[in-house]
Design a protein around this motif. Sequence first.
Motif, PDB file in Angstrom:
ATOM      1  N   SER A   9       0.886  -1.278   0.165  1.00 43.12           N
ATOM      2  CA  SER A   9      -0.036   0.042  -0.133  1.00 43.12           C
ATOM      3  C   SER A   9       0.905   1.211  -0.118  1.00 43.12           C
ATOM      4  O   SER A   9       1.827   1.076   0.622  1.00 43.12           O
ATOM      5  CB  SER A   9      -0.915   0.071   1.266  1.00 43.12           C
ATOM      6  OG  SER A   9      -0.113  -0.010   2.626  1.00 43.12           O
ATOM      7  N   SER A  33      -0.897  -1.518  -4.162  1.00 40.06           N
ATOM      8  CA  SER A  33      -2.394  -1.413  -4.088  1.00 40.06           C
ATOM      9  C   SER A  33      -2.868  -1.378  -2.736  1.00 40.06           C
ATOM     10  O   SER A  33      -2.355  -2.056  -1.985  1.00 40.06           O
ATOM     11  CB  SER A  33      -3.179  -2.339  -4.724  1.00 40.06           C
ATOM     12  OG  SER A  33      -4.542  -2.236  -4.847  1.00 40.06           O
ATOM     13  N   PRO A  34      -3.656  -0.306  -2.312  1.00 37.25           N
ATOM     14  CA  PRO A  34      -4.017   0.769  -3.197  1.00 37.25           C
ATOM     15  C   PRO A  34      -2.976   2.014  -3.091  1.00 37.25           C
ATOM     16  O   PRO A  34      -1.963   2.035  -2.305  1.00 37.25           O
ATOM     17  CB  PRO A  34      -5.143   1.435  -2.123  1.00 37.25           C
ATOM     18  CG  PRO A  34      -4.913   1.027  -0.817  1.00 37.25           C
ATOM     19  CD  PRO A  34      -4.263  -0.456  -0.992  1.00 37.25           C
ATOM     20  N   ARG A  51      -5.395   4.768   8.020  1.00 36.79           N
ATOM     21  CA  ARG A  51      -5.000   3.287   7.577  1.00 36.79           C
ATOM     22  C   ARG A  51      -3.316   3.352   7.665  1.00 36.79           C
ATOM     23  O   ARG A  51      -2.690   4.439   7.581  1.00 36.79           O
ATOM     24  CB  ARG A  51      -5.383   2.897   6.349  1.00 36.79           C
ATOM     25  CG  ARG A  51      -4.937   3.514   5.186  1.00 36.79           C
ATOM     26  CD  ARG A  51      -5.016   2.995   3.777  1.00 36.79           C
ATOM     27  NE  ARG A  51      -4.412   1.912   3.818  1.00 36.79           N
ATOM     28  CZ  ARG A  51      -4.459   0.630   3.102  1.00 36.79           C
ATOM     29  NH1 ARG A  51      -5.249   0.792   2.322  1.00 36.79           N
ATOM     30  NH2 ARG A  51      -3.358  -0.384   3.181  1.00 36.79           N
ATOM     31  N   PHE A  53       0.101   2.484   6.075  1.00 37.76           N
ATOM     32  CA  PHE A  53       0.840   2.381   4.638  1.00 37.76           C
ATOM     33  C   PHE A  53       2.062   1.825   4.851  1.00 37.76           C
ATOM     34  O   PHE A  53       2.925   1.989   5.574  1.00 37.76           O
ATOM     35  CB  PHE A  53       0.998   3.651   3.944  1.00 37.76           C
ATOM     36  CG  PHE A  53      -0.302   4.217   3.434  1.00 37.76           C
ATOM     37  CD1 PHE A  53      -1.121   4.012   2.488  1.00 37.76           C
ATOM     38  CD2 PHE A  53      -0.940   5.058   4.364  1.00 37.76           C
ATOM     39  CE1 PHE A  53      -2.195   4.426   1.953  1.00 37.76           C
ATOM     40  CE2 PHE A  53      -2.279   5.900   4.067  1.00 37.76           C
ATOM     41  CZ  PHE A  53      -2.892   5.631   2.934  1.00 37.76           C
TER      42      PHE A  53
END
Length: 196
Positions: A9, A33-34, A51, A53
């Motif tokens: 991510s 992704s994402p 979130r 990463f």
Amino acid sequence: MSLKEQTYSVLVVSSSKTFDSVLAPLLPDSGFSPVITATGAGAAKRAAAQRAFDFIIINSPLPDEFGTDFAIDACQTGETAVLLFVKSEIHDEIFDKVVKHGVFTLPKPTSRQTIIQALGWMASTRERLRKIRTKTLSVEEKMAEIRLVNRAKWLLISQKNMDEPQAHRYIEKQAMDRCVTKREVAEGILRECGGT
């Protein structure tokens, strides 16, 4: 497992459409992704709060700060690989400021191949951080089990008039006889003796 089999991510923090258009093809969905974008440090902080990463890529300067403070803060989680792009004239100065915090830096302009290599370094770092985290969790779980078993032993000593070696043997024997972990035996003792 090959790093090519992993998906990461990514948070890209940049206010430059030119930079974004150069970076986008280097972050295909098959490996990244994402991919979330933010145009400033404030928006990036909000995204990172929502979130975790694997990678954070920062194109400095940002409209609301230079980017070094956000890069340093992002490395504090211990699980994110951070890459900071800075103008070549100030690269050495910025590198000296952020390297001790674990931030990767690249001078700009830079080549496509150098960016690809940097993404490889970030993937390698992220996997190392992932292994460290797994080991840390394993040690923490083992320590929690030891504390639980010790509490159960002290209950056996105080309520069942056992000495420490007897309590230890009792817990081990119960675990072997019932084919369960010492943790499960200790939890049962704590429930039975009212130590929870």
